[in-house]
Write a protein that holds these residues in place. Structure first.
Motif: not given
Lengths: 613, 169
Positions: B29-49
Motif C-alpha cells: 500500500a502506498g507504492q506508486w506504479a509507473y506507466f509511460h506512453f510508447d507511441g500507441r498505448s501506456f506500458s508499465a514501467g518508467q521510460p528512458e531518463k
C-alpha cells in the motif's frame, strides 16, 4: 469568517478579470483565435469544472498571415504556446500556382530560405530569387495534381492547398504531410484536410546519396506527399503501410526515370520471411513494399485497381471495421474485399502470385528498369541430400524461398510437405535460365523435380516457395526430401503474443479485447509488473502458457471450463476485499466444521471410556 | 473425508490459491506504479531518463513526472477516480531516418463530457499530458479525436488520445 470568505471571493473575481490584462491585446487575440487557451486566465489551471462547449476555431491561412506579421510583437510565452499549437509553419512569403490549386509558402531570409546558389549549382538553373524556386515547386505540385486527377482520384478537400518550404535536412526528411481538420462530405465522412511541408531546396548532402538532383527530389516529394494529401481526403483513418506503398509506387508512375523507389527494395525483398506485407513500418520496408502495387496493376491490367482500394476505404467507419493498434482501419481486409468484389480474386491469391513473381521476375511493365529489382533471397540453401524435416513458421502475408542446388546424389528431388491452412506453396525449376513451375502431386503434399540430378549445379536450381497467404500469424509448414515430415499445428486464430495479452484468458474468452481479459491485463500491468516476484511470475507464465492456450483455443468445451476456473481469479482481482472476506468466512466455516467433526469423532471415544469406567 | 466435504474444499483451495497469488503480487500500500506512453498505448514501467511518465496509486490523484520522486499524494475524494492521458500526433515513416513515432501536443484543450454535457476541460501540459479527477462513471474524452473511458472509484484510467497524424518521408 464571513468577512474572510467575502474577501477571498472578491480577490478571486478581481484576479480572474485582471490576469488576462497582463497579456497584451495582440496576445489575447491570437491565443483566443487559435483556441490555445480558454477564455480566462483562471481557466488555464489544470482542471476547470465548467468549460465552454464551443468548437476550436480554425487557425487558418489569413490568421496565420496576420500572426506572421505580428509575431515579434507577442510575448515570449505566447509565441512558445502558439508555435506548439500552430502546426503549419508561419512563413512571410507566398505564391499561388498557375492553376490556383496550391499556395506555396516560403522565406527569403533565414534558415528556411532556399539556397539559390546550391540549387543553381546542382541543377544548372539560373535562379535569381526565392520566388522563382517557389514557382518551380508550384509547377511540380500542379503536375502531380493533374496526373492524379487524370487517374480519377478524389482531390483533397481544400480550394488552395498549402505547401510550406522549410528546412528539413536536419530532421532527415524530404517532406511531411499533416492532417489539419476533419472535412466531411457525402461519401467521405472521415475525410481530413491537410498541409505539406517539404525541404526548402533539397541541396543538403543528405538528399543526394546517389544522383538525385534537387529537381528530382522535388518531383518525387511532390508526387509522394500530394498523394498522402489525397489519402487524408479519402479517410483520415488510412493504414500507414498501404499509404506508403501507394505514395511510393506513384512516384514511379509519375516520374518513371528517377527510380529512387528501387533503392527501397533491399529493405523489403530479402526480409519477406519476417516482414508482413501489411505490417507496421520498420527499417524502411514500408517503402520497399510498393512493388506489391505494381504486381496488382500488372495482374489486373489496370492501375485503377489501386484507386479502387482508396475508394472503398472512403466509405468505411473505424468504429465498425478491424483497426490497427494505432486506431487506423486495417487495409488488408479492404484489399481483399475489393479484389473479391471487383477483380474476381482475393488478397490471398494475389499475394501468392506476387510471391511467385518475385522469383520468376516476369514483370511486364517498366521493363527497362527490371535490373533494379533485386533477385530473390533464399532463406536457406541445400547442397546435399536428403534434407531432413525442416519447420517454417511465418507471420501473416509473408513468404520464404528455399534453394536446392542440383546434386548427382539426388537424381529426382521429391519435396514432401505438411502445412497449416494459411500456407500455400509452389516449386520452381530453373534450367538454362528458363523457369517452370512444378505441379504438385494429386494430394498436394509433395512435388517431384524429375532429372534434378542432371541439372547444372552452377546455374540451375529447384526452389520451394512457402507463403503465409492469410491474415493470421504463425501459420507453418514442415518439409523434407526424405519423405518424413512432422505434422503442422494450426496457429491460434487470435493474435496474442504480439499484443502482450494473457494467453490462457485470451484463448478462453476468445478475444484479447474481452473485458475480463482487459481486467487481467490491467492486473498484470498494475500489480504484477510492479514488483520482482510478480515479474518472475509473469515471465514464467509467458513461457509456459502458449501451448496450453493453443489447446484451450481449439476446444470449445475446454474454453468454457477454463472460463469457469478463471472466475475466482477475476473476482479476486475485481473485488479483492470482498474475496478476502469471503475467503475468511469460508475458512472460518470450514475450521468450525472441522472442529465440530473432531469433537464428534472424539466424543464417542470419551463416552465409551467413560462407559467402561 | 466424505464426498460432501471434498467439493467445497476443492473450491476453497482454488480460491485460496488465487487470492494468495493476488495478495502476494499486490504491491505494498502506498507504492506508486509507473506507466509511460510508447507511441500507441501506456506500458508499465518508467521510460528512458527525462521522458515523462504517469505515476498512479490507488485512491490518489495521478501525477505526471520526469523522474521518480517521493511525491506528495493528493487523495481522491470519496467516490472519485481519475483520468491521466497524453495528446499526441502519430508520426510514421522516414525515408532517410526513422520518424519520431509520435509527437506530444501541448496547450490543447481536452474536453471531458458525459451525456452530451461538457463537465470539465483540461489543458495538455508541455509534454502533452493531462490529468483530471472525476466522479466514477463513463465519459467521453475529446480533443480532436474522442475516446470513451470508464472511471472507477479510486482508480486512474490511462487515455492515449491521438489528435493528429503525420506522414514523415
Amino acid at each position: 469568517m464571513r468577512a474572510l470568505r467575502t474577501w477571498v471571493i472578491t480577490a478571486v473575481s478581481f484576479l480572474s478579470l485582471a490576469l488576462p490584462g497582463f497579456a497584451g491585446e495582440l496576445d489575447d487575440f491570437y491565443l483566443k483565435a487559435c483556441a490555445a487557451r480558454p477564455g480566462s486566465a483562471l481557466e488555464r489551471a489544470v482542471l476547470s469544472a465548467a468549460a465552454g462547449t464551443g468548437e476550436r476555431a480554425h487557425c487558418g491561412t489569413p490568421l496565420k498571415h496576420g500572426l506572421s506579421r505580428d509575431w515579434n510583437k507577442l510575448e515570449g510565452a505566447t509565441r512558445k504556446l502558439l508555435a506548439l499549437q500552430l502546426v503549419p509553419p508561419v512563413l512571410p512569403e507566398s505564391l499561388t500556382s498557375a492553376q490556383g490549386h496550391f499556395t506555396i509558402h516560403y522565406a527569403t531570409t533565414g534558415a528556411d530560405a532556399p539556397d539559390l546558389a546550391g540549387i543553381n549549382r546542382h541543377t544548372g538553373l539560373e535562379l535569381s530569387g526565392a520566388a522563382q524556386w517557389a514557382s518551380r515547386v508550384a509547377e511540380s505540385f500542379e503536375t502531380a495534381y493533374a496526373y492524379y486527377q487524370g487517374l480519377g482520384y478524389h482531390m483533397p478537400p481544400t480550394s488552395s492547398y498549402d505547401v510550406y518550404l522549410v528546412s528539413l535536412a536536419a530532421l532527415g526528411e524530404y517532406g511531411e504531410t499533416d492532417d489539419l481538420q476533419r472535412v466531411s462530405s457525402p461519401g467521405y465522412a472521415f475525410a481530413s484536410s491537410s498541409f505539406i511541408k517539404i525541404d526548402k531546396d533539397f541541396t543538403d548532402a543528405i538528399f543526394q546519396p546517389r544522383i538525385f538532383t534537387p529537381l528530382q527530389s522535388l518531383q518525387l516529394t511532390s508526387a509522394h506527399e500530394f498523394h498522402h494529401a489525397i489519402q487524408y481526403g479519402y479517410n483520415f483513418y488510412f493504414d500507414i503501410w498501404y499509404a506508403e506503398v501507394t505514395s511510393t509506387w506513384m512516384e514511379d508512375e509519375l516520374y518513371d526515370s528517377v527510380n529512387q523507389l528501387y533503392s527501397y527494395l533491399p529493405s523489403y525483398l530479402p526480409e519477406t520471411d519476417t516482414v508482413s506485407l501489411n505490417g507496421p513500418k520498420g527499417n524502411n520496408s514500408e517503402y520497399g513494399r510498393w512493388i506489391f502495387n505494381r504486381y496488382l496493376a500488372e495482374r489486373h491490367n489496370t492501375v485503377f485497381v489501386v484507386r479502387s482500394m482508396w475508394e472503398k476505404l472512403a466509405g468505411l467507419n473505424p468504429a465498425g471495421n478491424p483497426v490497427t493498434g494505432g486506431g487506423d482501419i486495417q487495409m488488408a481486409p479492404v484489399l481483399d474485399s475489393v479484389l473479391a468484389a471487383s477483380y474476381n480474386s482475393t488478397l490471398s491469391a494475389d499475394f501468392l502470385g506476387f510471391a511467385k513473381r518475385i522469383y520468376t521476375r516476369d514483370w511486364n511493365s517498366h521493363v527497362a528498369d527490371l535490373g533494379l529489382i533485386p533477385a530473390y533471397t533464399p532463406a536457406a540453401r541445400y547442397l546435399s541430400y536428403p534434407v531432413r524435416a525442416t519447420a517454417v513458421t511465418l507471420p501473416q502475408y509473408s513468404f520464404a524461398y528455399y534453394k536446392f542446388t542440383p546434386s548427382s546424389g539426388a537424381p529426382n528431388l521429391t519435396i514432401s510437405l505438411s502445412k497449416t491452412s494459411g500456407i500455400q506453396t509452389a516449386v520452381f525449376k530453373s534450367q538454362g535460365g528458363a523457369v517452370s513451375e512444378i505441379a504438385a502431386d494429386p494430394a498436394g503434399s509433395s512435388y517431384t523435380v524429375t532429372g534434378f540430378g542432371a541439372l547444372d549445379p552452377a546455374n540451375d536450381e529447384a526452389v520451394l516457395l512457402i507463403a503465409n497467404v492469410s491474415g493470421v500469424d504463425n501459420h507453418n509448414a514442415n518439409f523434407s526430401t526424405d519423405g518424413n515430415t512432422q505434422d503442422s499445428q494450426e496457429p491460434p486464430s487470435t493474435s496474442t503474443g504480439k499484443s502482450g495479452g494473457c494467453f490462457i484468458a485470451t484463448a478462453a474468452y476468445g478475444s484479447y479485447l474481452h473485458p475480463k481479459v482487459a481486467k487481467l491485463r490491467s492486473f498484470r500491468d498494475r500489480r504484477l509488473l510492479t514488483n520482482a516476484p510478480g515479474r518472475l511470475f509473469v515471465s514464467l507464465y509467458y513461457r509456459l502458457s502458449p501451448p496450453l492456450a493453443r489447446v484451450i483455443g481449439e476446444h470449445e468445451w475446454l474454453r468454457g471450463a477454463v472460463r469457469g476456473l478463471l472466475v475466482p481469479l477475476i473476482l479476486s482481482v475485481e473485488h479483492p476485499a470482498g474475496a478476502l472476506a469471503l475467503l475468511s468466512l469460508s475458512g472460518g466455516g470450514l475450521a468450525w466444521r472441522l472442529a465440530r467433526r473432531r469433537c464428534a469423532v472424539h466424543r464417542p471415544a470419551t463416552a465409551s471410556s467413560g462407559g467402561v469406567a | 473425508m466424505t464426498t460432501r466435504f471434498t467439493i467445497p474444499l476443492a473450491g476453497l483451495a482454488l480460491a485460496a490459491i488465487c487470492l494468495t497469488a493476488s495478495a502476494a503480487a499486490r504491491r505494498p500500500a502506498g507504492q506508486w506504479a509507473y506507466f509511460h506512453f510508447d507511441g500507441r498505448s501506456f506500458s508499465a514501467g518508467q521510460p528512458e531518463k527525462g521522458t515523462p511518465f504517469v505515476a498512479v496509486r490507488d485512491g490518489v490523484l495521478p501525477q505526471v513526472l520526469t523522474r521518480s520522486v517521493d511525491s506528495e499524494a493528493v487523495q481522491l475524494p470519496s467516490g472519485s477516480g481519475a483520468v491521466a492521458g497524453i495528446c499526441y500526433v502519430s508520426a510514421s515513416g522516414g525515408k532517410l531516418k526513422p520518424g519520431p513515432g509520435y509527437l506530444p501536443v501541448s496547450g490543447l484543450q481536452v474536453r471531458i463530457s458525459s451525456g452530451g454535457k461538457v463537465l470539465a476541460t483540461v489543458l495538455s501540459d508541455d509534454h502533452g499530458y493531462f490529468v483530471a479527477e472525476l466522479p466514477a462513471g463513463s465519459y467521453r474524452v475529446s480533443a480532436r479525436e474522442s475516446v470513451e473511458v470508464k472511471v472507477e472509484q479510486g482508480n486512474t484510467t490511462l487515455v492515449p488520445l491521438r489528435v493528429g497524424k503525420r506522414m514523415v518521408d
